[in-house]
Design an enzyme around this catalytic site. Structure first.
Site, PDB file in Angstrom:
ATOM      1  N   SER A 199     -42.198  -3.546  25.957  1.00  0.00           N
ATOM      2  CA  SER A 199     -41.907  -3.956  24.565  1.00  0.00           C
ATOM      3  C   SER A 199     -40.729  -4.924  24.439  1.00  0.00           C
ATOM      4  O   SER A 199     -40.538  -5.505  23.370  1.00  0.00           O
ATOM      5  CB  SER A 199     -41.640  -2.731  23.700  1.00  0.00           C
TER       6      SER A 199
ATOM      7  N   LYS B 187     -41.689  -8.209  23.219  1.00  0.00           N
ATOM      8  CA  LYS B 187     -41.954  -8.447  21.789  1.00  0.00           C
ATOM      9  C   LYS B 187     -40.873  -9.350  21.179  1.00  0.00           C
ATOM     10  O   LYS B 187     -41.130 -10.094  20.237  1.00  0.00           O
ATOM     11  CB  LYS B 187     -42.026  -7.118  21.040  1.00  0.00           C
TER      12      LYS B 187
ATOM     13  N   TYR C 182     -51.937  -9.474  24.578  1.00  0.00           N
ATOM     14  CA  TYR C 182     -50.709  -8.713  24.282  1.00  0.00           C
ATOM     15  C   TYR C 182     -50.310  -7.854  25.495  1.00  0.00           C
ATOM     16  O   TYR C 182     -49.137  -7.774  25.855  1.00  0.00           O
ATOM     17  CB  TYR C 182     -50.949  -7.868  23.014  1.00  0.00           C
TER      18      TYR C 182
ATOM     19  N   TYR D 207     -37.455   1.885  17.622  1.00  0.00           N
ATOM     20  CA  TYR D 207     -38.436   2.655  16.835  1.00  0.00           C
ATOM     21  C   TYR D 207     -37.750   3.745  16.021  1.00  0.00           C
ATOM     22  O   TYR D 207     -36.721   3.498  15.406  1.00  0.00           O
ATOM     23  CB  TYR D 207     -39.544   3.218  17.754  1.00  0.00           C
TER      24      TYR D 207
ATOM     25  N   VAL E 235     -41.157   0.619  27.422  1.00  0.00           N
ATOM     26  CA  VAL E 235     -41.557   1.851  28.129  1.00  0.00           C
ATOM     27  C   VAL E 235     -41.515   1.730  29.656  1.00  0.00           C
ATOM     28  O   VAL E 235     -41.709   2.715  30.351  1.00  0.00           O
ATOM     29  CB  VAL E 235     -42.951   2.407  27.721  1.00  0.00           C
TER      30      VAL E 235
HETATM   31  O1  DON Z   1     -48.585  -1.294  23.843  1.00  0.00           O
HETATM   32  C1  DON Z   1     -47.901  -0.465  24.444  1.00  0.00           C
HETATM   33  O2  DON Z   1     -47.965   0.733  24.179  1.00  0.00           O
HETATM   34  C2  DON Z   1     -46.983  -0.956  25.532  1.00  0.00           C
HETATM   35  N1  DON Z   1     -47.521  -2.133  26.141  1.00  0.00           N
HETATM   36  C3  DON Z   1     -45.593  -1.257  25.017  1.00  0.00           C
HETATM   37  C4  DON Z   1     -44.909  -0.078  24.390  1.00  0.00           C
HETATM   38  C5  DON Z   1     -43.450  -0.045  24.590  1.00  0.00           C
HETATM   39  O3  DON Z   1     -42.887  -0.614  25.495  1.00  0.00           O
HETATM   40  C6  DON Z   1     -42.696   0.852  23.676  1.00  0.00           C
HETATM   41  N2  DON Z   1     -41.275   0.815  23.990  1.00  0.00           N
HETATM   42  N3  DON Z   1     -40.428   1.591  24.162  1.00  0.00           N
END
Ligand code: DON
Length: 307
Positions: free
Chosen positions: A63, A66, A191, A243, A261
């Site tokens: 993320s 992003k 994405y 978040y 993540v």
């Molecule tokens: O779409 C997802 O769930 C992952 N590619 C990214 C989520 C993420 O990194 C949340 N961060 N803490």
């Protein structure tokens, strides 16, 4: 300030916490990462870096990407983008569907999954397809990190596509509200490639310095964003970057920051430095347990929080 000594102290103090938390296993390829690792790098305006731990090791930025895609999107679309994605904290997990239904398919902010998927949809519309949009994000990432060999990991991207139900559901819901322009599967696949970009803390810390200096990289002197755009991204990182744990992160660390993540977190100290930390085990909110702690120790020891 003796940053070298401070980073060494942090490295020692986090050791007893390295086995707490869990690696992200909803993306099987991420569950295979050796979990007890740690790295931290800071980058100053003159380009000097200080690191501890495995600061050259590549990991999945997830993320954190992003922020990169959103930087490109606000430069491309300016304020019209805010018709499709908001700027309010969600108070919900990063992949939650609930709020999106109540709020007519307009994601609360660009850092929850739905918001980042809309940003990729917008980039694909503007640049003319998945390949062109991804190339733009990749090239921007290479340029800001001054590392031309940065790639995304196709194994991580594929693994995520095989477990994509939630992100596909978010996208279909947005499509049903008319907030989607391209093919759902193509956007989600692109994405995931963006999320699968691999970088080290040295790369990431170097990359984020444009946000610490009002959109202008003080090392290369390249202006990537205007001062107003950089101000807005920092505000979003502070209020939405972690978040439903964004309040707690601001309370304990006090810096604009974004987590992923894969266990990475980037943070900026305005007008002073950019920071990247990495440790794969996550807390209950999906943010790096040790990464958060290391940043908390850093602002406590240096007094460099924005508050
Ligand atoms: O779409 C997802 O769930 C992952 N590619 C990214 C989520 C993420 O990194 C949340 N961060 N803490």
């Amino acid at each position: 300030m003796n940053y070298k000594k401070i980073l060494k102290e942090i490295e020692t103090e986090i050791q007893s916490e390295l086995k707490k938390g869990k690696v992200a296993d909803y993306i099987p390829a991420l569950a295979e990462v050796e979990p007890n690792q740690f790295a931290m790098t800071i980058t100053l305006a003159d380009g000097k870096q200080y690191s501890v731990g495995k600061s050259k090791e590549y990991f999945s930025i997830q993320s954190i990407s992003k922020v990169l895609a959103f930087s490109l999107a606000i430069d491309t679309y300016s304020t019209s983008l805010y018709k499709r994605v908001g700027v309010e904290p969600s108070g919900s997990p990063f992949n939650s569907l609930v709020q999106l239904e109540y709020e007519n398919g307009i994601p609360r902010n660009p850092f929850i999954n739905a918001g980042a998927i809309v940003v990729m949809d917008a980039l694909m519309s503007h640049f003319g397809g998945d390949y062109a949009a991804l190339e733009k994000v990749m090239n921007f990432t290479r340029e800001i990190s001054d590392n031309p060999i940065i790639q995304f990991d196709p194994i991580v991207a594929k693994s995520e596509m095989e477990h994509a139900s939630r992100n596909l559901a978010l996208s279909q819901l947005m499509k049903s509200f008319g907030n989607f322009e391209n093919d759902v599967h193509e956007v989600v696949r692109t994405y995931f490639k963006q999320c699968a970009i691999s970088m080290s803390t040295e790369d990431l810390s170097r990359a984020m310095i444009y946000l610490a200096f009002n959109g202008k990289d003080p090392i290369s002197n390249k202006e990537f964003l205007t001062e107003a755009q950089a101000k807005r991204i920092n505000a979003l990182m502070l209020t939405c970057g972690h978040y439903d744990a964004s309040g707690e992160f601001a309370f304990n660390v006090g810096l604009p920051a974004k987590s992923g993540v894969g266990g990475g977190i980037v943070a900026v100290v305005p007008n002073i430095m950019s920071i990247a930390v990495w440790s794969p085990r996550l807390n209950a909110y999906g943010n790096s347990h040790v990464g958060t702690l290391a940043l908390q120790l850093f602002t406590t020891k240096t007094g460099l929080s924005i508050f």
